[in-house]
Design a protein around this motif. Structure first.
Motif, PDB file in Angstrom:
ATOM      1  N   CYS A  27       0.975  -1.194  -0.036  1.00  0.00           N
ATOM      2  CA  CYS A  27       0.016  -0.049   0.020  1.00  0.00           C
ATOM      3  C   CYS A  27       0.963   1.230   0.122  1.00  0.00           C
ATOM      4  O   CYS A  27       1.690   1.443   0.753  1.00  0.00           O
ATOM      5  CB  CYS A  27      -0.829  -0.079   1.048  1.00  0.00           C
ATOM      6  SG  CYS A  27      -1.880   1.460   1.269  1.00  0.00           S
ATOM      7  N   GLN A  30       0.651   3.545   3.261  1.00  0.00           N
ATOM      8  CA  GLN A  30       1.094   2.770   4.381  1.00  0.00           C
ATOM      9  C   GLN A  30       2.556   2.817   4.415  1.00  0.00           C
ATOM     10  O   GLN A  30       3.255   3.037   5.394  1.00  0.00           O
ATOM     11  CB  GLN A  30       0.561   1.297   4.725  1.00  0.00           C
ATOM     12  CG  GLN A  30       1.002   0.626   5.806  1.00  0.00           C
ATOM     13  CD  GLN A  30       0.602  -0.794   5.789  1.00  0.00           C
ATOM     14  OE1 GLN A  30       1.095  -1.357   4.723  1.00  0.00           O
ATOM     15  NE2 GLN A  30      -0.213  -1.422   6.595  1.00  0.00           N
ATOM     16  N   ALA A 380      -3.741   5.405  -1.451  1.00  0.00           N
ATOM     17  CA  ALA A 380      -4.292   4.408  -0.556  1.00  0.00           C
ATOM     18  C   ALA A 380      -5.116   3.290  -1.177  1.00  0.00           C
ATOM     19  O   ALA A 380      -6.261   3.654  -1.470  1.00  0.00           O
ATOM     20  CB  ALA A 380      -5.066   5.198   0.729  1.00  0.00           C
ATOM     21  N   ASP A 381      -4.580   2.086  -1.141  1.00  0.00           N
ATOM     22  CA  ASP A 381      -5.415   1.072  -1.719  1.00  0.00           C
ATOM     23  C   ASP A 381      -4.753  -0.245  -1.570  1.00  0.00           C
ATOM     24  O   ASP A 381      -3.558  -0.552  -1.532  1.00  0.00           O
ATOM     25  CB  ASP A 381      -5.331   1.431  -3.177  1.00  0.00           C
ATOM     26  CG  ASP A 381      -6.291   0.393  -3.932  1.00  0.00           C
ATOM     27  OD1 ASP A 381      -7.204   0.059  -3.226  1.00  0.00           O
ATOM     28  OD2 ASP A 381      -6.387   0.139  -5.078  1.00  0.00           O
ATOM     29  N   SER A 382      -5.635  -0.971  -0.409  1.00  0.00           N
ATOM     30  CA  SER A 382      -5.182  -2.369  -0.396  1.00  0.00           C
ATOM     31  C   SER A 382      -6.188  -3.283  -0.092  1.00  0.00           C
ATOM     32  O   SER A 382      -7.384  -2.767  -0.109  1.00  0.00           O
ATOM     33  CB  SER A 382      -4.115  -2.357   1.057  1.00  0.00           C
ATOM     34  OG  SER A 382      -3.390  -3.464   0.869  1.00  0.00           O
ATOM     35  N   CYS A 387      -5.679  -3.766   5.424  1.00  0.00           N
ATOM     36  CA  CYS A 387      -6.119  -2.590   6.153  1.00  0.00           C
ATOM     37  C   CYS A 387      -6.501  -2.780   7.499  1.00  0.00           C
ATOM     38  O   CYS A 387      -6.336  -2.158   8.357  1.00  0.00           O
ATOM     39  CB  CYS A 387      -7.411  -2.164   5.285  1.00  0.00           C
ATOM     40  SG  CYS A 387      -7.005  -1.523   3.866  1.00  0.00           S
ATOM     41  N   CYS A 390      -3.569  -2.491   9.673  1.00  0.00           N
ATOM     42  CA  CYS A 390      -2.988  -1.262   9.474  1.00  0.00           C
ATOM     43  C   CYS A 390      -3.240  -0.176  10.701  1.00  0.00           C
ATOM     44  O   CYS A 390      -4.381   0.024  10.926  1.00  0.00           O
ATOM     45  CB  CYS A 390      -3.413  -0.612   8.029  1.00  0.00           C
ATOM     46  SG  CYS A 390      -2.632   1.052   7.666  1.00  0.00           S
ATOM     47  N   LYS A 393      -5.673   2.862   9.898  1.00  0.00           N
ATOM     48  CA  LYS A 393      -7.005   2.899   9.192  1.00  0.00           C
ATOM     49  C   LYS A 393      -8.151   3.786   9.827  1.00  0.00           C
ATOM     50  O   LYS A 393      -9.121   3.898   8.965  1.00  0.00           O
ATOM     51  CB  LYS A 393      -7.502   1.337   9.461  1.00  0.00           C
ATOM     52  CG  LYS A 393      -7.709   0.668  10.847  1.00  0.00           C
ATOM     53  CD  LYS A 393      -8.027  -0.634  10.732  1.00  0.00           C
ATOM     54  CE  LYS A 393      -8.312  -0.789  12.418  1.00  0.00           C
ATOM     55  NZ  LYS A 393      -7.385  -2.190  12.672  1.00  0.00           N
ATOM     56  N   CYS A 396      -7.202   6.874   7.352  1.00  0.00           N
ATOM     57  CA  CYS A 396      -7.156   6.639   5.937  1.00  0.00           C
ATOM     58  C   CYS A 396      -8.444   6.810   5.402  1.00  0.00           C
ATOM     59  O   CYS A 396      -9.467   5.979   5.752  1.00  0.00           O
ATOM     60  CB  CYS A 396      -6.542   5.250   6.012  1.00  0.00           C
ATOM     61  SG  CYS A 396      -6.532   4.954   4.023  1.00  0.00           S
ATOM     62  N   ASN A 399      -9.458   3.024   3.368  1.00  0.00           N
ATOM     63  CA  ASN A 399      -9.257   1.750   4.001  1.00  0.00           C
ATOM     64  C   ASN A 399     -10.267   0.769   3.299  1.00  0.00           C
ATOM     65  O   ASN A 399     -11.625   1.282   3.702  1.00  0.00           O
ATOM     66  CB  ASN A 399      -9.001   1.876   5.282  1.00  0.00           C
ATOM     67  CG  ASN A 399     -10.318   1.865   6.102  1.00  0.00           C
ATOM     68  OD1 ASN A 399     -11.012   0.740   6.460  1.00  0.00           O
ATOM     69  ND2 ASN A 399     -10.136   3.052   6.800  1.00  0.00           N
TER      70      ASN A 399
HETATM   71  S1  SF4 Z   1      -6.030   1.302   5.857  1.00  0.00           S
HETATM   72 FE1  SF4 Z   1      -5.228   2.937   3.988  1.00  0.00          FE
HETATM   73  S2  SF4 Z   1      -3.279   3.103   4.528  1.00  0.00           S
HETATM   74 FE2  SF4 Z   1      -3.852   1.291   5.686  1.00  0.00          FE
HETATM   75  S3  SF4 Z   1      -3.382  -0.300   4.240  1.00  0.00           S
HETATM   76 FE3  SF4 Z   1      -5.590   0.093   3.968  1.00  0.00          FE
HETATM   77  S4  SF4 Z   1      -5.510   1.656   2.306  1.00  0.00           S
HETATM   78 FE4  SF4 Z   1      -3.493   1.397   3.020  1.00  0.00          FE
END
Ligand code: SF4
Length: 409
Positions: A27, A30, A380-382, A387, A390, A393, A396, A399
């Motif tokens: 990400c 992150q 921000a993309d996961s 997430c 993380c 979160k 963000c 998330n």
């Molecule tokens: S919460 Fe946001 S910063 Fe964290 S991994 Fe997910 S998208 Fe990325």
């Protein structure tokens, strides 16, 4: 007299294969908070196990080289003192295991009356200990005799992608990485097995790989090298079904190919013929790992496993609340090793991919340096799993996990 002015400092940004490439692909945002902002994760369990198992194998190799301790090693006598040492080293860096992973350190603890004799079978079965023991007794005995050097730092330099002298920070960037293990072999030895390699499981896996055999036949009688990397994780699926999930199968291959390019630039390097990755969680899979393995076996997402029918039956009949199934050693060994053949074309593709990751990082960095807000400069993309673990979160905006239940106490 006109005094000369000091010229602008010339700085080449450095990128590491694991710290930057793999982390940025997980990400972007992150990565920005953790790596560029140097905010360590609050619950770095995954990182703890990765560093723990690397440390244990490195220390076990040193011990084996000095004392030639015969395999199998006894957990309490030979392995536990190494675990203790590595655990303490990690604690100094603020990395702690979960209670269910490891018996806590007994060395150098003044208020602690425990001795090594207080350890019991239950502690031995704790996840990290069980994996460390299997890694040493299953792979260590085949790997240690082949090692030429370990923890080898490799560095290289490349042209900055999309270089623009008015915008870019530098016209070059540096890549660095640490090769866990480098082995060096003679092709003749491999073909005739004159080394004590007849019973060597690693050589056996290499020899049955047709691409590897083809590459060997191209090399004549030269010496060559194999790059080895340990991963404190299960074997990743060969394809991903959700585009938000990082394709670890591919990124691990790119990592090995990039290492092989970096190594080839070093003076004493011999031709690099292949890379091997050991996915050490496969030796003792956790329940979470087993759920994923079951899903991958049933959905044609893995390259190894279906040929072991009785193990597949055991996994299919297993439910999460049951005790872990007794899988065969053959199944676990075959899933824990991956041979990656090195060739120039694929290495170039991997390097271009690295260039494009560096270009994206540089682009976000420059945006931020020009005043753009962090969350706008970094994407921000996961996936949901990343997430939910993380630390960012709660604030963000993108998330994948809803944090509406989050309350400030
Ligand atoms: S919460 Fe946001 S910063 Fe964290 S991994 Fe997910 S998208 Fe990325």
């Amino acid at each position: 007299m006109k005094l000369p002015t000091r010229s602008k400092s010339y700085m080449i940004p450095e990128y590491s294969l694991t710290g930057d490439l793999l982390s940025f692909l997980t990400c972007n945002l992150q990565y920005r908070y953790q790596n560029k902002g140097t905010l360590p994760p609050s619950k770095p369990v995954q990182r703890w196990f990765g560093e723990f198992i690397h440390g244990v194998l490195e220390e076990a190799f040193i011990e084996w080289k000095e004392n030639n301790t015969e395999f199998p090693w006894d957990w309490k006598e030979d392995i536990r003192p190494i675990e203790d040492l590595i655990d303490l080293r990690l604690q100094v860096r603020g990395l702690y295991p979960h209670d269910e992973d490891l018996f806590y350190s007994i060395l150098n603890q003044p208020d602690n009356d425990l001795t090594i004799d207080d350890l019991n079978e239950h502690d031995h079965k704790k996840l990290a200990s069980a994996r460390a023991e299997k890694a040493i007794n299953i792979w260590g005995k085949h790997l240690f005799p082949l090692i030429d050097s370990s923890e080898l730092l490799i560095k290289g330099i490349r042209q900055m992608p999309n270089y623009d002298k008015n915008k870019s920070r530098s016209n070059y960037y540096g890549i660095n990485g640490v090769v866990d293990v480098l082995t060096s072999m003679k092709i003749n030895d491999l073909e005739q097995t004159t080394l004590d390699t007849f019973d060597n499981e690693i050589i056996r896996f290499l020899k049955k790989d047709p691409d590897f055999q083809k590459r060997v036949s191209e090399f004549g009688e030269e010496d060559y090298e194999i790059i080895i990397d340990y991963k404190g994780m299960k074997r990743p699926p060969v394809k991903v079904t959700n585009e938000k999930i990082e394709d670890k199968w591919e990124t691990h291959k790119q990592q090995i190919l990039t290492y092989s390019w970096l190594r080839s630039k070093q003076e004493e390097a011999k031709p690099i013929i292949a890379g091997i990755i050991f996915y050490l969680n496969e030796l003792v899979p956790s329940k979470e790992d087993l759920v994923l393995i079951k899903d991958e076996l049933n959905n044609d997402l893995t390259d190894v496993g279906l040929e072991f029918e009785s193990d597949v039956d055991l996994i299919n009949n297993w439910e999460e609340e049951d005790k872990a199934p007794e899988l065969s050693d053959e199944f676990k060994i075959a899933r824990s090793i991956r041979v990656i053949n090195v060739n120039d074309e694929e290495t170039n593709t991997a390097l271009l991919k690295f260039d494009s990751v560096v270009s994206n990082i540089e682009e976000s960095l420059i945006k931020e340096m020009k005043g753009c807000k962090i969350q706008e400069a970094w994407k921000a993309d996961s996936d949901e799993r990343t997430c939910s673990a993380c630390d960012f979160k709660t604030f963000c905006k993108n998330n994948s996990v809803k944090t509406k239940d989050f309350k400030i106490p």
